[in-house]
Design a protein around this motif. Sequence first.
Motif, PDB file in Angstrom:
ATOM      1  N   SER A   1       0.775  -1.255  -0.029  1.00  0.00           N
ATOM      2  CA  SER A   1      -0.124   0.173   0.128  1.00  0.00           C
ATOM      3  C   SER A   1       1.068   1.081  -0.003  1.00  0.00           C
ATOM      4  O   SER A   1       1.850   1.154   0.711  1.00  0.00           O
ATOM      5  N   THR A   2       0.340   2.304  -0.637  1.00  0.00           N
ATOM      6  CA  THR A   2       1.217   3.439  -0.773  1.00  0.00           C
ATOM      7  C   THR A   2       0.406   4.582   0.123  1.00  0.00           C
ATOM      8  O   THR A   2       0.648   5.589   0.155  1.00  0.00           O
ATOM      9  N   ASP A   3      -0.691   4.196   0.548  1.00  0.00           N
ATOM     10  CA  ASP A   3      -1.730   5.065   1.421  1.00  0.00           C
ATOM     11  C   ASP A   3      -1.195   4.749   2.922  1.00  0.00           C
ATOM     12  O   ASP A   3      -1.730   3.392   3.241  1.00  0.00           O
TER      13      ASP A   3
ATOM     14  N   ALA B   1      -2.641   1.395   5.131  1.00  0.00           N
ATOM     15  CA  ALA B   1      -1.894   0.349   5.577  1.00  0.00           C
ATOM     16  C   ALA B   1      -1.949   0.123   7.036  1.00  0.00           C
ATOM     17  O   ALA B   1      -2.007  -0.953   7.606  1.00  0.00           O
ATOM     18  N   ARG B   2      -2.173   1.165   7.818  1.00  0.00           N
ATOM     19  CA  ARG B   2      -2.592   1.187   9.081  1.00  0.00           C
ATOM     20  C   ARG B   2      -3.715   0.393   9.400  1.00  0.00           C
ATOM     21  O   ARG B   2      -3.583  -0.266  10.313  1.00  0.00           O
ATOM     22  N   ALA B   3      -4.653   0.738   8.972  1.00  0.00           N
ATOM     23  CA  ALA B   3      -6.020  -0.257   8.875  1.00  0.00           C
ATOM     24  C   ALA B   3      -5.999  -1.590   8.692  1.00  0.00           C
ATOM     25  O   ALA B   3      -6.477  -2.312   9.490  1.00  0.00           O
ATOM     26  N   ILE B   4      -5.089  -1.798   7.721  1.00  0.00           N
ATOM     27  CA  ILE B   4      -4.919  -3.282   7.223  1.00  0.00           C
ATOM     28  C   ILE B   4      -4.223  -3.898   8.704  1.00  0.00           C
ATOM     29  O   ILE B   4      -4.308  -5.124   9.000  1.00  0.00           O
TER      30      ILE B   4
END
Length: 115
Positions: free
Chosen positions: A88-90, A94-97
């Motif tokens: 992820s570049t977002d 990425a944090r949520a995942i």
Amino acid sequence: MTAHPAEPAPVAPPMPERTPKALREAIAQNAPQLLPDFDEHWKWAVADAYDISTVPAFMARWWGEYAIARDPKLDAHVNGLERRAAESTDLAEARAILEEVSHIRYQVQRLEPGQ
């Protein structure tokens, strides 16, 4: 023409007793891909250190690793989430995942022997 019954979904083997020996046996039988890392970690963290105070932390880590690996669907799901987070570049995505992965890892720590 008769319908064939669907193949039953594979059931994850039960969790072993919470001992290093029982966990190692379960890994060897049901998730052998983890065995080299388990043995290597045991060797440096406990055996070579001559320190049994590290056993609870060792067991916590490998209890969770085995709990996920014994269930192919859950293992694939967690691996997929981790791959998505790495790619992820977002940052928020990425944090949520990774929070979802963390939640799964926390939940499997709560499993008891036989579950």
